[in-house]
Design a protein around this motif. Structure first.
Motif: not given
Length: 811
Positions: A96-101, A104-113
């Motif tokens: 999560l941290g190194r590959v998909v940028d 932690p705020s989860l304010e983007r749909a890409r972060d939730v996915i």
């Protein structure tokens, strides 16, 4: 606390949190005593590594090992399970941290996915696989139960990642939504009542809770969504464990699948909707900010165009920037033209709280900064905007103490450029520490460009005014007359020198054109030149003409006229530079009269010299010739009477006779050089032939003649001048040309004679053609000039020299 001790404390805290969450999770263990259908520690572990760093993985391993070991699993099995749990958290956090940028705020749909796919679905396979394998290896699980146990383990860990990790991530660092206590209380009450109502009826539709989750997502963002989802999950699991709700009506496997699906969908739906809402809000805020930036740029552009001075444009701009950004203090440093390495404070300020920041203002106005020093100095050196998070802690900010006293923190500055040069630096300060905003810096750079154009325009206007003042002073104070005429050649402006020269004042000249004051004989030529100037045949002309003054006197003037064309090339104005040359013309006429007198005197002297030469030649020839002839007759008489017995006396007489013969020949040569008798007796053609033979005999240079038949029909004086010039030309060939051959051509026309002397010698240098110290050449030209003739020389080094004499034949 030392760094090592702090690290140990963090590991212990993570281990305790993991162990505590695990104990709670074991309450939902149905398939096996240590395998839960909802495993909160997986979410705790993932959130801990994402928030605090991967280096805290020992805490996860320690907590997992202690939990399983104290739950009756063998040490080897507990170690294997702990390894699986640790690898799950480490792999998930690293990906999560190194590959998909991941944010932690989860304010983007890409972060939730990414959290669902990487954290919940992918990384949990490590823990389930290694955990089940460890239990089987330790004999705690039968082989036929491995598949079902692996699914329960995997789904429980995934549910923990979906429920617990988002809750910890959003509430740990993410910005919290605005407090709406009454609405939050209503939301919580709705969740509690609706969940209780739905789960007390085994046939109720539990997905009816989704509108409340949507409410939380839309109004409270990711933090509110995770909190609402946690409440729903806790109540759902609590009611299910007590045999209530729709997830107890089927087999345990089906009940578990339905429960986990419900919780997963509730969580993911809420998070995706909250992220979409946050992204929309971010986009709207970005759009609003962009609109504000555009309005600011428009305001600055309008102010820049309407500003009377650059100072006013700068004042308006810093006020607009302060209003748009909310930064209360703005100031302008100026860079003098003669000191490009120095930024000096100006009196241009914007300050919302002047009384509170008066000390900072006083210090600023007393601080001159060199290139690279302070915030403006850095901008001056780099020619780019600069942003300082906290100027009070910046080592390169000389006003840090005054800024701290005034309660200022963040600082930004940007340059105003005119071409490649920084002409001003605008600085702004805020009482809050603010991170750099690239968009704002780009906007400020554009503002600096617009202000640079204003200053450049003001400088250009100032330079134009200076040039106009200089031209006006030169125009009015010039000693040379200057007149400006329009397309119809009527005077529209003139200076004092021209007015005094012509005798008319400015108003009188404006009613006249050049036609009215030009001397009649000069008018045709003047009109032709003006017409050519108007047609564009020429861009300027120089002309000497006569003007008729107001008092009737005629003056000579040297006029240089040029045109001032418009964009289409059509001349709108004609400018004339007029110099009074009346005195010069009078002096030239007087000088020409003197020159004519000198030429006449020289001609008379030359004629007298030629007459004297002729006289001397005749006297030498007649008197000395006759005397020598008488002496020779006497010697011959004496020779006949010398006795044969006196041979010495006879020899002496013979020698004297030879001397007399030689002297007679020399007298003839001298007389011929003084005035060749052949010129007087046989004419110019015969004289040229005789002189050419004599020249060839004396010098050994082949002299070829191309002479027409007959005589040229010149008077004696002109013939003598042509012959003397011919003699001088041959003398120059013998002295300077180093030639082996000379070609002489004589041509007649009805009006003139042309004599050409061409040699094949070394040639003549360009500088020698007009050498004032070449007396021979000057003499030839003077002789020719006495009869309006002309002598020209042509040649080049190594290619011989050609002398051409053109002489009018006269009457």
């Amino acid at each position: 606390m030392t760094q090592r001790l702090r690290y140990a404390f963090q590991i212990a805290a993570v281990a305790v949190a993991y162990y505590a969450a695990a104990r709670v999770g074991l309450l939902a263990a149905v398939a096996q005593s240590i395998v839960s259908s909802a495993w909160p520690p997986s979410g705790v572990a993932l959130a801990a590594l994402l928030l605090l760093g991967l280096r805290l993985w020992p805490g996860i391993a320690l907590g997992a090992f202690l939990l399983n070991w104290t739950a009756g699993v063998s040490a080897a099995g507990a170690a294997g399970i702990a390894l699986g749990n640790t690898l799950e958290a480490v792999a998930g956090a690293w990906l999560l941290g190194r590959v998909v940028d991941f944010r932690p705020s989860l304010e983007r749909a890409r972060d939730v996915i990414a959290l669902v796919v990487v954290g919940a679905l992918a990384s949990t396979t490590l823990s389930a696989t290694l955990g089940v394998a460890s239990l089987w290896a330790s004999g705690a699980v039968a082989p036929d139960a491995l598949r079902r146990l692996w699914f329960v383990w995997w789904s429980g860990d995934a549910l923990g990642d979906l429920l617990v990790a988002p809750l910890l991530l959003t509430w740990a660092r993410a910005a919290r939504p605005a407090v709406r206590r009454l609405e939050a209380a209503g939301l919580l009450a709705a969740l509690l009542l609706l969940t209780a109502l739905l789960f007390r009826n085994p046939f109720a539709y539990v997905y009816a809770v989704f509108p409340v989750i949507v409410w939380a997502a839309l109004r409270f963002g990711s933090g509110g969504t995770t909190a609402a989802t946690a409440v729903v999950a806790a109540l759902t699991i609590w009611y299910t464990l007590r045999g209530l709700g729709p997830f107890v009506a089927s087999t345990p496997t089906e009940n578990l699948a339905l429960l986990q699906t419900f919780l997963a969908l509730t969580c993911v739906t809420g998070l995706v909707l909250a992220a979409a809402t946050a992204e929309r809000g971010t986009a709207e805020r970005a759009l609003e900010q962009e609109a504000a930036f555009v309005r600011l740029l428009q305001d600055v552009a309008v102010a820049a165009n309407e500003a009377q001075t650059a100072e006013h444009a700068l004042q308006t701009s810093i006020a607009g920037v302060c209003q748009m950004t909310g930064w209360p203090v703005g100031h302008v440093y100026l860079v003098p033209r003669d000191e490009p390495e120095v930024a000096r404070p100006s009196a241009i300020w914007h300050d919302d709280g002047l009384s509170l920041r008066e000390p900072f203002r006083r210090v600023t106005e007393a601080t001159v900064l060199r290139r690279g020093v302070g915030l403006p100095g850095r901008v001056l050196a780099t020619k780019r905007p600069a942003w300082v998070l906290d100027v009070t802690r910046d080592d390169n900010f000389p006003r840090a103490g005054a800024a701290a006293e005034a309660g200022l923190c963040a600082g930004i500055a940007f340059p105003v450029l005119v071409g490649p040069d920084v002409v001003a630096v605008l600085e702004f300060f805020s009482p809050k520490a603010s991170a750099p905003d690239r968009t704002l810096l780009d906007v400020l750079t554009q503002i600096g460009t617009q202000l640079g154009r204003v200053i450049e325009r003001e400088r250009a206007a100032e330079a134009l005014r200076e040039r106009e003042a200089l031209l006006a002073a030169m125009f009015d104070q010039s000693a040379v007359g200057i007149a400006v005429a329009d397309r119809s050649a009527r005077f529209i402006r003139s200076n004092r020198a021209f007015q005094e020269m012509i005798g008319y004042d400015a108003r009188e000249l404006e009613s006249l054109s050049y036609l009215d004051i030009t001397y009649a004989e000069d008018l045709p030529r003047n009109s032709d030149l003006i017409a050519e100037l108007a047609r564009g045949v020429r861009s300027a002309f120089t002309f000497e003409k006569r003007y008729c003054r107001k008092d009737g006197r005629v003056i000579w003037a040297h006029v240089t006229a040029s045109r001032l064309p418009a964009e289409d090339g059509v001349p709108l104005r004609f400018v004339g530079m007029v110099e009074d040359v009346t005195e010069r013309k009078a002096a030239e006429a007087e000088l020409e009269r003197y020159r004519a007198q000198l030429r006449g005197l020289a001609a008379r002297l030359e004629a007298a010299r030629e007459a004297e030469r002729a006289r001397i030649a005749r006297e030498i020839h007649d008197e000395l010739g006759q005397a020598l002839t008488a002496l020779k007759i006497d010697l011959l008489w004496l020779r006949k009477r010398v006795p044969k017995s006196s041979p010495e006396l006879a020899h002496k007489v013979d020698g004297m006779t030879a001397i007399i013969d030689s002297t007679a020949q020399e007298i003839q040569r001298v007389a011929a050089e003084l005035r060749p008798s052949v010129l007087d007796e046989l004419g110019l053609r015969a004289a040229i032939e005789w002189e050419a033979r004599e020249f060839a005999t004396r010098t050994g240079i082949d002299c070829r003649l191309q002479l027409p038949e007959g005589q040229p029909g010149l008077d004696a004086s002109r013939g003598t001048a042509v012959f003397r010039i011919f003699q001088e030309a041959l003398t120059n060939v013998a002295r300077h040309a180093a030639a082996t051959q000379v070609l002489v051509r004589l041509d007649f026309t009805p009006n003139a004679l042309e004599l050409t002397v061409q040699d094949n010698g070394r040639g003549i240098r360009e500088g020698a053609l007009h050498n004032s110290r070449s007396l021979g050449l000057l003499g030839m030209r003077e002789r020719a000039g006495n009869f309006n003739g002309n002598v020209s020389l042509a040649g080049s080094p190594g290619a011989g020299t050609t002398l051409t004499l053109t002489m009018p034949r006269g009457v």
